[in-house]
Motif scaffolding. Structure first.
Motif, mmCIF file in Angstrom:
data_model
loop_
_atom_site.group_PDB
_atom_site.id
_atom_site.type_symbol
_atom_site.label_atom_id
_atom_site.label_comp_id
_atom_site.label_asym_id
_atom_site.label_seq_id
_atom_site.Cartn_x
_atom_site.Cartn_y
_atom_site.Cartn_z
ATOM 1 N N PRO A 65 -15.535 3.828 26.755
ATOM 2 C CA PRO A 65 -15.971 4.950 25.908
ATOM 3 C C PRO A 65 -16.778 4.496 24.696
ATOM 4 O O PRO A 65 -16.522 3.447 24.098
ATOM 5 N N MET A 66 -17.750 5.313 24.326
ATOM 6 C CA MET A 66 -18.500 5.086 23.087
ATOM 7 C C MET A 66 -17.595 5.285 21.868
ATOM 8 O O MET A 66 -17.834 4.703 20.818
ATOM 9 N N ALA A 67 -16.567 6.136 22.037
ATOM 10 C CA ALA A 67 -15.670 6.458 20.920
ATOM 11 C C ALA A 67 -14.484 5.506 20.838
ATOM 12 O O ALA A 67 -13.504 5.794 20.152
ATOM 13 N N LEU A 68 -14.535 4.396 21.528
ATOM 14 C CA LEU A 68 -13.447 3.413 21.524
ATOM 15 C C LEU A 68 -13.292 2.784 20.144
ATOM 16 O O LEU A 68 -14.273 2.506 19.455
ATOM 17 N N ASP A 69 -12.044 2.563 19.735
ATOM 18 C CA ASP A 69 -11.745 1.872 18.481
ATOM 19 C C ASP A 69 -11.611 0.373 18.787
ATOM 20 O O ASP A 69 -10.623 -0.061 19.375
ATOM 21 N N PRO A 70 -12.607 -0.446 18.407
ATOM 22 C CA PRO A 70 -12.578 -1.872 18.780
ATOM 23 C C PRO A 70 -11.382 -2.632 18.225
ATOM 24 O O PRO A 70 -10.970 -3.635 18.809
ATOM 25 N N THR A 71 -10.811 -2.171 17.102
ATOM 26 C CA THR A 71 -9.689 -2.901 16.506
ATOM 27 C C THR A 71 -8.380 -2.661 17.246
ATOM 28 O O THR A 71 -7.379 -3.317 16.952
ATOM 29 N N SER A 72 -8.370 -1.729 18.183
ATOM 30 C CA SER A 72 -7.115 -1.376 18.862
ATOM 31 C C SER A 72 -6.999 -1.983 20.258
ATOM 32 O O SER A 72 -6.023 -1.734 20.952
ATOM 33 N N ILE A 73 -7.970 -2.769 20.692
ATOM 34 C CA ILE A 73 -8.016 -3.235 22.077
ATOM 35 C C ILE A 73 -6.923 -4.271 22.346
ATOM 36 O O ILE A 73 -6.714 -5.210 21.568
#
Length: 467
Positions: A65-73
């Motif tokens: 997703p474009m709306a992904l939160d990169p810090t939560s992966i």
């Protein structure tokens, strides 16, 4: 000489490290697990297959997703260690393309300085793109109009689709299922209720729906869906694992293909007993529960806050139509009611169902009470006049009110007249009996007869207030 040999060895190790880092593509799989919160975010857990070499590899995940939160992966698989995570998304746009060619010579079609109706192709160096393209043509800076800018190629790193790259280290080569978990925005849900009452508004049929909205631009196929009801706080930058319990909890047994409700910490979670497909944008509704015979109470309520000042002339105040539902099994309900909008439909005299009003409620647990304010009454009016006002001291006063209630209906109307005060108060005299439901409120429960003789009902009282 020894230092030189050491540097050569280190360089050789670095070369070896890079050579064994190969790029592999993770296979896109269907069937993600979605936990959608009613705060505009969702937790996604999915599994993707990848064939890893022994040692280092760069694993590329497309269709994220474009709306992904990169810090939560979070990513994990047996026999695999994640060394770093990189989320990359540089959308192709007019500005991003031109920014990549600042300082470079481009072909630009611009007006011919000799003939205003003609166009010429010129070599021009792009100097800036802050407020629009600024070119250098020969020894001059050009700020005028242009028709077309020709770019020789697509800049490196430009891509319309986001991607996620993991640098991994595998003990042994082979195929693995990588579990990927992350938070994203753009998914939200709320409860929507439809209450259809009888003519007397003493009971009704209540249907609760979960309305799921997807504005993320990401579609999900054959997804397992959970909806979490409750205000779940999340600090900026906190990892996604704090929400994991919502994804792995076991749902209680229930009707197949429907929503199953279960407790989750101090919240509630609804699990859909079938997999669903969500389009990249739009809404979808799911039935939460139905209560075919709910007891309700209809009331007319008029509230006024008595201030500490002089009031001139008559004052009109609203008379609100309210419905009260007790969320208990005895009253025909007894289901957790997530926050949402309640639409109430009532029958007319010729049996047509019309919208009587909408009211938004907060979370109502079992045993709680939902009070719905639907609108302003038409045939019952309240007007008050301040008869006396006296200052008794710096922070005290005495006020007398005459309240007039008119009922244009042919039958009695019950109304709750509510007076609120700030500070300590004492009723000196009152023409009607009243109650004190709390420290700052006085209530009159009145049965107002029809105004057939043209005479309204009057309520008079005097109060002393110290604030």
């Amino acid at each position: 000489m020894i230092r030189l040999i050491s540097r050569v060895v280190c360089f050789a190790l670095i070369v070896s490290f890079v050579c064994f880092s190969v790029e592999v593509q993770a296979a896109v799989t269907e069937g993600a697990d979605l936990a959608v919160y009613n705060s505009g975010r969702a937790q996604v857990t999915e599994s993707r297959s990848v064939t890893l070499p022994e040692g280092l590899a760069s694993v590329v995940f497309k269709n994220v997703p474009m709306a992904l939160d990169p810090t939560s992966i979070r990513a994990e698989a047996d026999g695999m260690r994640v060394l770093d995570v990189e989320y990359h998304y540089q959308p192709v746009s007019r500005k991003s393309l031109l920014d990549a060619f600042i300082g470079k010579e481009l072909n630009v079609i611009m007006p011919d300085p000799v003939d205003a109706n003609a166009r010429i192709l010129r070599k021009a160096t792009l100097l800036s793109n802050t407020d629009g393209p600024v070119f250098q043509v020969g020894n001059e800076v050009y700020l005028g109009d242009y028709d077309v800018i020709m770019l020789p190629e697509l800049p490196k790193g430009s891509r319309n689709e986001p991607s996620l790259t993991l640098t991994t280290e595998a003990v042994l080569a082979g195929k693995r299922d990588v579990q990927l978990e992350y938070l994203m925005s753009g998914l939200n849900w709320q409860a929507d209720y439809v209450l259809v009452t009888n003519k007397a508004a003493t009971e009704g049929a209540l249907d609760a729906w979960a309305t799921l909205t997807n504005t993320s631009g990401q579609a999900f196929n054959a997804a397992a869906l959970k909806l979490v009801a409750g205000e779940v706080y999340r600090e900026q930058g906190r990892r996604g694992s704090m929400l994991k319990s919502a994804m792995v909890m076991e749902a209680a047994s229930g009707a197949p293909q429907g929503m199953v409700q279960a407790d989750f910490s101090q919240y509630h979670v609804y699990s859909l007993e079938r997999r669903v497909t969500l389009a990249s944008s739009g809404t979808k509704q799911f039935n939460l529960f139905s209560a075919p015979q709910v007891s309700i109470k209809q009331q007319l309520v008029s509230t006024y806050h008595t201030g500490n000042g002089l009031r001139n002339g008559p004052l009109d105040q609203n008379v609100d139509l309210t419905l009260t539902m007790h969320n208990t099994a005895e009253a025909g309900a007894g289901h957790p009611m997530p926050a949402g909008l309640v639409r109430v439909f009532m029958p007319t005299s010729d049996e047509d169902l019309l919208l009587a009003g909408e009211s938004r409620i907060g979370h109502v647990g079992v045993g709680g009470e939902a009070v719905l304010s639907l609108g302003t009454a038409f045939d019952v009016t309240v007007r008050r006049t301040q008869k006396e006002f006296k200052k008794l001291g710096k922070n005290s006063y005495e006020v007398s009110w005459d309240i007039e209630i008119q009922n244009s209906r042919p039958e009695n109307q019950s109304i709750l007249l509510r007076e609120t005060f700030s500070g300590q108060w004492e009723i000196i005299n009152s023409s009607k009996d009243f109650t004190r439901p709390d420290a700052g409120t006085m209530e009159y429960a009145l049965a107002v007869p029809p105004m057939a003789d043209g005479k309204p009902m009057h309520v008079e009282y005097t109060v002393q207030v110290t604030y």
